[in-house]
Design an enzyme around this catalytic site. Structure first.
Site, mmCIF file in Angstrom:
data_model
loop_
_atom_site.group_PDB
_atom_site.id
_atom_site.type_symbol
_atom_site.label_atom_id
_atom_site.label_comp_id
_atom_site.label_asym_id
_atom_site.label_seq_id
_atom_site.Cartn_x
_atom_site.Cartn_y
_atom_site.Cartn_z
ATOM 1 N N HIS A 136 -1.618 -5.595 1.515
ATOM 2 C CA HIS A 136 -2.874 -6.322 1.315
ATOM 3 C C HIS A 136 -2.544 -7.677 0.714
ATOM 4 O O HIS A 136 -1.650 -7.785 -0.126
ATOM 5 C CB HIS A 136 -3.795 -5.571 0.344
ATOM 6 N N LYS B 70 0.826 -1.204 0.000
ATOM 7 C CA LYS B 70 0.000 0.000 0.000
ATOM 8 C C LYS B 70 0.866 1.262 0.000
ATOM 9 O O LYS B 70 2.081 1.191 0.223
ATOM 10 C CB LYS B 70 -0.921 -0.027 1.224
ATOM 11 N N GLU C 11 -9.012 -10.491 -7.700
ATOM 12 C CA GLU C 11 -8.066 -9.383 -7.563
ATOM 13 C C GLU C 11 -6.977 -9.425 -8.632
ATOM 14 O O GLU C 11 -6.603 -8.378 -9.175
ATOM 15 C CB GLU C 11 -7.466 -9.385 -6.157
ATOM 16 N N TYR D 244 -12.224 -2.752 -3.327
ATOM 17 C CA TYR D 244 -12.816 -2.753 -1.985
ATOM 18 C C TYR D 244 -14.339 -2.848 -2.015
ATOM 19 O O TYR D 244 -15.003 -2.542 -1.027
ATOM 20 C CB TYR D 244 -12.386 -1.495 -1.224
ATOM 21 N N ASN E 172 -1.547 -0.168 7.413
ATOM 22 C CA ASN E 172 -1.035 -1.506 7.719
ATOM 23 C C ASN E 172 -0.186 -2.117 6.604
ATOM 24 O O ASN E 172 -0.005 -3.315 6.534
ATOM 25 C CB ASN E 172 -2.154 -2.442 8.178
#
Length: 152
Positions: free
Chosen positions: A117, A11, A128, A51, A114
């Protein structure tokens, strides 16, 4: 266990903090094969599709805003049990609950930043990978040390 593919994304916080090499290295050292890699700043459309399962959740807009805020390193990794193994390498979604030695346990501080992913199931991985990559962007190759990675 059969070979499978998973989608992994570093990310914007991981990219900005210079963690790309560290994260790539963990997957390589584990013995997985990198078959797709690119860096891009996702469009809102891509982020909303990615998402989409969270569309009705109060944090959806924040997820989309964050993932589109800067470059993301999108990857496809292949190997025996790579989906479950990647989830273990990554660690719990909430970094404070992630075990030391995991990517999030070692490199992330809070859930909003975080670092990484990873697909959570074969169906999610397939979706994905198809969302982020064209088939022509994936390489089918055999590492020269394949016989040292797995049995059979």
């Amino acid at each position: 266990m059969a070979s499978e593919r998973t989608f992994i994304a570093i990310k914007p916080d991981g990219v900005q903090r210079g963690l790309i090499g560290e994260i790539l290295g963990r997957f390589e050292r584990k013995g997985f094969k990198l078959v797709g890699l690119k860096q891009l700043t996702p469009s809102r459309e891509l982020a909303e599709q990615h998402y989409g399962v969270h569309k009705e959740r109060p944090f959806f807009a924040g997820l989309v805003d964050f993932i589109t805020s800067g470059p993301v390193v999108a990857m496809v990794w292949e190997g025996d049990g790579v989906i479950a193994s990647a989830r273990k390498l990554i660690g719990a979604t909430k970094p404070l609950e992630a075990e030391p030695g995991t990517i999030r346990g070692d490199l992330a501080i809070n859930i909003g930043r975080n670092v990484i992913h990873g697909s959570d199931a074969p169906e999610t991985a397939q979706f994905e990978i198809g969302l982020w990559f064209q088939a022509s962007e994936l390489s089918d190759w055999t590492p020269s040390d394949q016989g040292w990675r797995t049995e059979g």
